[in-house]
Design a protein around this motif. Structure first.
Motif, PDB file in Angstrom:
ATOM      1  N   LYS A 109       1.112  -1.423   0.243  1.00  0.00           N
ATOM      2  CA  LYS A 109       0.176   0.237   0.194  1.00  0.00           C
ATOM      3  C   LYS A 109       1.126   1.022  -0.024  1.00  0.00           C
ATOM      4  CE  LYS A 109      -3.819  -2.003   2.260  1.00  0.00           C
ATOM      5  NZ  LYS A 109      -4.291  -2.029   3.886  1.00  0.00           N
ATOM      6  N   HIS A 110       1.986   0.698   0.508  1.00  0.00           N
ATOM      7  CA  HIS A 110       2.746   1.826   0.539  1.00  0.00           C
ATOM      8  C   HIS A 110       4.015   2.640  -1.147  1.00  0.00           C
ATOM      9  CE1 HIS A 110       2.335   2.858   4.447  1.00  0.00           C
ATOM     10  NE2 HIS A 110       1.895   1.350   4.470  1.00  0.00           N
ATOM     11  N   PRO A 111       4.380   4.020  -1.167  1.00  0.00           N
ATOM     12  CA  PRO A 111       4.699   4.437  -2.070  1.00  0.00           C
ATOM     13  C   PRO A 111       6.548   3.876  -2.499  1.00  0.00           C
ATOM     14  CG  PRO A 111       5.355   6.079  -0.982  1.00  0.00           C
ATOM     15  CD  PRO A 111       4.091   4.569  -0.108  1.00  0.00           C
ATOM     16  N   LEU A 112       6.833   3.507  -3.900  1.00  0.00           N
ATOM     17  CA  LEU A 112       7.941   3.156  -4.002  1.00  0.00           C
ATOM     18  C   LEU A 112       8.820   4.427  -4.092  1.00  0.00           C
ATOM     19  CD1 LEU A 112       7.524   0.856  -6.318  1.00  0.00           C
ATOM     20  CD2 LEU A 112       8.504  -0.125  -4.521  1.00  0.00           C
ATOM     21  N   LYS A 113       9.900   4.028  -3.050  1.00  0.00           N
ATOM     22  CA  LYS A 113      10.860   5.074  -3.383  1.00  0.00           C
ATOM     23  C   LYS A 113      12.739   4.749  -3.907  1.00  0.00           C
ATOM     24  CE  LYS A 113      13.069   7.747   0.508  1.00  0.00           C
ATOM     25  NZ  LYS A 113      12.746   9.073   1.206  1.00  0.00           N
ATOM     26  N   GLU A 114      13.679   5.493  -5.006  1.00  0.00           N
ATOM     27  CA  GLU A 114      14.417   4.777  -4.963  1.00  0.00           C
ATOM     28  C   GLU A 114      15.496   5.125  -3.779  1.00  0.00           C
ATOM     29  OE1 GLU A 114      18.319   6.561  -7.617  1.00  0.00           O
ATOM     30  OE2 GLU A 114      16.142   6.937  -7.900  1.00  0.00           O
ATOM     31  N   VAL A 115      16.213   4.990  -3.292  1.00  0.00           N
ATOM     32  CA  VAL A 115      17.018   5.248  -1.723  1.00  0.00           C
ATOM     33  C   VAL A 115      18.450   5.035  -2.287  1.00  0.00           C
ATOM     34  CG1 VAL A 115      17.274   4.295   0.677  1.00  0.00           C
ATOM     35  CG2 VAL A 115      14.660   3.922  -0.514  1.00  0.00           C
ATOM     36  N   VAL A 129       7.594   1.909   3.800  1.00  0.00           N
ATOM     37  CA  VAL A 129       7.162   1.885   4.763  1.00  0.00           C
ATOM     38  C   VAL A 129       7.160   2.786   6.693  1.00  0.00           C
ATOM     39  CG1 VAL A 129       5.315  -0.082   5.997  1.00  0.00           C
ATOM     40  CG2 VAL A 129       6.152  -0.159   3.516  1.00  0.00           C
ATOM     41  N   PRO A 130       6.030   2.925   6.708  1.00  0.00           N
ATOM     42  CA  PRO A 130       5.760   4.058   8.840  1.00  0.00           C
ATOM     43  C   PRO A 130       6.679   2.626   9.297  1.00  0.00           C
ATOM     44  CG  PRO A 130       4.173   5.009   7.544  1.00  0.00           C
ATOM     45  CD  PRO A 130       4.549   3.905   6.822  1.00  0.00           C
ATOM     46  N   THR A 131       7.555   2.858  10.461  1.00  0.00           N
ATOM     47  CA  THR A 131       8.235   2.473  10.856  1.00  0.00           C
ATOM     48  C   THR A 131       6.779   1.444  12.516  1.00  0.00           C
ATOM     49  OG1 THR A 131       9.987   2.698  11.172  1.00  0.00           O
ATOM     50  CG2 THR A 131       9.519   1.697  13.396  1.00  0.00           C
ATOM     51  N   THR A 132       5.918   3.091  12.395  1.00  0.00           N
ATOM     52  CA  THR A 132       4.602   2.714  13.223  1.00  0.00           C
ATOM     53  C   THR A 132       3.709   1.894  12.968  1.00  0.00           C
ATOM     54  OG1 THR A 132       3.477   4.507  12.192  1.00  0.00           O
ATOM     55  CG2 THR A 132       5.112   4.995  14.352  1.00  0.00           C
ATOM     56  N   GLU A 133       3.721   1.526  11.017  1.00  0.00           N
ATOM     57  CA  GLU A 133       3.054   0.597  11.199  1.00  0.00           C
ATOM     58  C   GLU A 133       4.111  -1.189  11.081  1.00  0.00           C
ATOM     59  OE1 GLU A 133       0.720   1.026   6.959  1.00  0.00           O
ATOM     60  OE2 GLU A 133       1.164   3.008   7.007  1.00  0.00           O
ATOM     61  N   PHE A 134       5.032  -1.215  11.368  1.00  0.00           N
ATOM     62  CA  PHE A 134       5.005  -2.570  12.010  1.00  0.00           C
ATOM     63  C   PHE A 134       5.201  -2.977  13.662  1.00  0.00           C
ATOM     64  CE2 PHE A 134       7.687  -1.435   8.263  1.00  0.00           C
ATOM     65  CZ  PHE A 134       8.157  -3.110   7.089  1.00  0.00           C
ATOM     66  N   ASN A 135       4.695  -4.523  13.517  1.00  0.00           N
ATOM     67  CA  ASN A 135       4.396  -4.666  14.559  1.00  0.00           C
ATOM     68  C   ASN A 135       5.670  -4.548  15.060  1.00  0.00           C
ATOM     69  OD1 ASN A 135       1.049  -5.525  15.348  1.00  0.00           O
ATOM     70  ND2 ASN A 135       2.518  -6.296  13.120  1.00  0.00           N
ATOM     71  N   PHE A 136       6.057  -4.534  16.364  1.00  0.00           N
ATOM     72  CA  PHE A 136       7.675  -4.855  17.446  1.00  0.00           C
ATOM     73  C   PHE A 136       7.669  -6.267  18.520  1.00  0.00           C
ATOM     74  CE2 PHE A 136      10.646  -4.069  20.866  1.00  0.00           C
ATOM     75  CZ  PHE A 136      11.662  -3.893  20.339  1.00  0.00           C
ATOM     76  N   VAL A 137       8.464  -7.196  18.563  1.00  0.00           N
ATOM     77  CA  VAL A 137       8.744  -8.753  19.121  1.00  0.00           C
ATOM     78  C   VAL A 137       9.695  -8.429  18.862  1.00  0.00           C
ATOM     79  CG1 VAL A 137       6.121  -9.714  17.833  1.00  0.00           C
ATOM     80  CG2 VAL A 137       8.480  -9.763  16.643  1.00  0.00           C
TER      81      VAL A 137
END
Length: 141
Positions: A109-115, A129-137
């Motif tokens: 769902k997130h944009p592609l960008k050249e890094v 992808v915003p880090t906040t959208e990941f689950n941390f374990v």
């Protein structure tokens, strides 16, 4: 099609098996049956139920210590070949004790960008992808 990072055997040898083991162990403790994919060119782990594959997991180790210090996590566009059906993506810290995971459908769902990075100075695309959208374990203590 974007440029991609060349395969590095030394990094694969150092991180691949321990990273898969860390994620498989975590998922097993949650009650899942997880096995390494016998296809060495396929997705990293298979989640099994009643002898059928019900999900897949792609695993990457990042050079983060102790946690991800960035507002976004870059997921390589080249990994989309593994993002179908019920799939997860895990980004592990360097010590493989912690991970950030997300369902692959959310990544798409997130944009592609050249890094630009030290491995490929231009042309490689990543989902931003915003880090906040990941689950941390915590994988192990």
């Amino acid at each position: 099609m974007s440029l991609t990072k060349a395969f590095e055997q030394d990094l694969h040898d150092k991180y691949d098996a321990p990273a898969k083991e860390a994620v498989a162990g975590y998922l097993t403790r949650l009650g899942f049956e997880v096995i390494p994919n016998p296809d060495r060119y396929g997705v990293d782990l298979l989640v099994i139920d009643e002898q059928k594959v019900i999900g897949v997991v792609e695993v990457e180790v990042r050079q983060w210590t102790p946690n991800c210090p960035f507002p976004t996590i870059h997921v390589p566009e080249r990994k989309t070949k593994f993002f179908n059906g019920n799939s997860l993506f895990f980004a592990l810290t360097k010590d493989m004790g912690k991970a950030y995971w997300i369902e692959s459908k959310e990544i798409l769902k997130h944009p592609l960008k050249e890094v630009r990075n030290v491995k490929v100075t231009s042309g490689e695309l990543f989902f931003d992808v915003p880090t906040t959208e990941f689950n941390f374990v915590i994988l192990w203590t």
